[in-house]
Enzyme design. Structure first.
Site, short mmCIF file in Angstrom:
data_model
loop_
_atom_site.label_atom_id
_atom_site.label_comp_id
_atom_site.label_asym_id
_atom_site.label_seq_id
_atom_site.Cartn_x
_atom_site.Cartn_y
_atom_site.Cartn_z
N GLU A 1 -6.01 -2.79 -7.44
CA GLU A 1 -5.86 -4.05 -7.12
C GLU A 1 -7.10 -4.55 -7.15
OE1 GLU A 1 -3.07 -4.51 -4.00
OE2 GLU A 1 -1.71 -3.40 -4.87
N GLU B 1 4.78 1.41 -10.03
CA GLU B 1 5.48 1.17 -8.74
C GLU B 1 6.99 0.29 -8.86
OE1 GLU B 1 2.75 -0.35 -5.83
OE2 GLU B 1 1.07 1.07 -6.49
#
EC number: 3.2.1.8
Length: 408
Positions: free
Chosen positions: A222, A327
């Site tokens: 991220e 995810e």
């Protein structure tokens, strides 16, 4: 090679401050003082309380977003929060289906606290169901190096040993992330040289410990904000964009055989964030920095799975990297209803089909497989039922959607 000049242009992707925001410009969010309307043909899509973005009106109902929070310790969620989920009718095993479709695996995240639940592990341990596992928390920086130079691997080892005993691939998660950092890192007042050494030591020690056991590492997690700008954390503030190269090179030196990934959310549709990451991939590849894959986190909302997911997977794969759904979960507002569960089935099917249709998409990982241990209810108030199994380990219609997506 110095990459900062090339990367600096990416950091300039800032919100537009004018009468109306153009397509992909910011249009709202806590603290936002710029325009809140969009140019003709675009609408302001709310992604979270902190960020809204102008997107083409044609995509307004198909775009989803989630800002992933630190994963809380798993807790058991009772069935009182949702209506009975219904049941799957498929008898197929999901990893078997994935491999038959030419994928390396269908996998799941898990966490250490869940492994004492024998009913849970009875399903988790079936390698025809799951061919890969990801430790949700136990390989992160706060878990592995809570004090500088003092490493602990007991939690990660438990899951690594589970993968080995079950003949499953192991995904390392993660080396460098702005969140779940020990305070000595996040609050450190380091020089560039000091932080470079800290990143190198952490990545090298972590990856070396699991050398030969890990198929792929989420080396950098991220790195971008939703508007396409770089996250301003201790790494970026001290080293600029070069921290990405530092981490990737340290990981490659520690385990030349592991696939090295950048893992990100909200890149599953075209927009400023995806563009910034794509440009980063191009810059890294041009500079021969080791990068093997891009992880698409894929935390979605029922009825809002991006229609352009397959196109995005293809776009990144065209840069010479593999891609993976890392995810996956698809949450809904509780209580669940037959209509929501039916839509969730369709949504799961569409995500799987997108990966199945792209040769470079190596596999799909759900962010735990049961609602009992999902992170969603603790993070998004009033939402849940995001996983393919319910809290009682009963397969939901979403399970059938996954099977259908793999062609069953």
């Amino acid at each position: 090679m110095k990459l900062s000049a090339s990367f600096a242009a990416l950091a300039l992707l800032l919100p537009f401050v004018q009468a109306q925001s153009p397509v992909w410009g910011q249009c709202g969010g806590i603290g936002w003082t710029g325009p809140t309307t969009c140019t003709a043909g675009n609408v302001c899509q709310e992604y979270s309380a902190y960020y809204s973005q102008c997107i083409p009106a044609s995509q307004a109902t198909s775009v989803t977003s989630v800002s992933t929070a630190p994963n809380p310790p798993p807790t058991s969620h009772t069935s009182t929060s949702s209506a009975p989920s219904g049941a799957s009718t498929s008898t197929a095993k999901l990893n078997t289906l994935a491999k038959a479709k030419g994928k390396l695996y269908f996998g799941t995240a898990t966490d250490n606290g869940e492994l004492s639940d024998t009913a849970y592990t009875a399903i988790l341990d079936d390698n025809t169901m799951f061919g890969q596992i990801t430790p949700a928390n136990s390989m992160k920086w706060d878990a592995t190096e809570p004090q500088q130079g003092q490493f602990t691997f007991s939690g990660g080892d438990q899951i690594a040993n589970l993968a080995k005993s079950n003949g499953m691939l192991l995904r390392g998660h993660n080396c460098v992330w702005y969140n779940q950092l020990p305070s000595w890192v996040s609050n450190g007042k380091f020089t560039a040289a000091q932080l470079t050494s800290i990143i190198q030591n952490h990545c090298s020690t972590l990856v070396t410990h699991y050398k030969g056991q890990v198929y792929a590492w989420d080396v950098v997690n991220e790195p971008f904000n939703d508007d396409g700008s770089w996250r301003t954390d201790v790494f970026y503030n001290t080293l600029g964009t070069s921290y990405v190269q530092i981490a990737l090179e340290a990981a490659r030196a520690a385990d030349p055989d592991a696939k090295l990934y950048i893992n990100e959310y909200n890149i599953e549709y075209a927009g400023a964030k995806a563009t910034s990451l794509l440009n980063l991939v191009k810059t890294l590849k041009a500079a021969s920095v080791p990068l093997d894959g891009i992880g698409f986190q894929s935390h979605f909302i029922v009825g809002q799975v991006p229609t352009g997911l397959q196109s995005q997977l293809t776009t990144f794969a065209a840069q010479g990297v593999e891609v993976a759904i890392t995810e996956l979960d698809i949450r809904m507002t509780l209580p669940s209803t037959p209509a929501l569960l039916a839509q969730q089935k369709t949504d799961y099917s569409n995500v799987i089909k997108a990966c199945a249709s792209v040769e470079a998409c190596v596999g799909v990982t759900v962010w735990d497989w049961t609602d009992k241990y999902s992170w969603v209810p603790n993070t998004f108030s009033g939402q849940g039922a995001a996983c393919p199994w319910d809290q009682n380990f009963v397969r939901k219609p979403a399970y059938d959607g996954i099977a259908i997506g793999f062609g069953n």
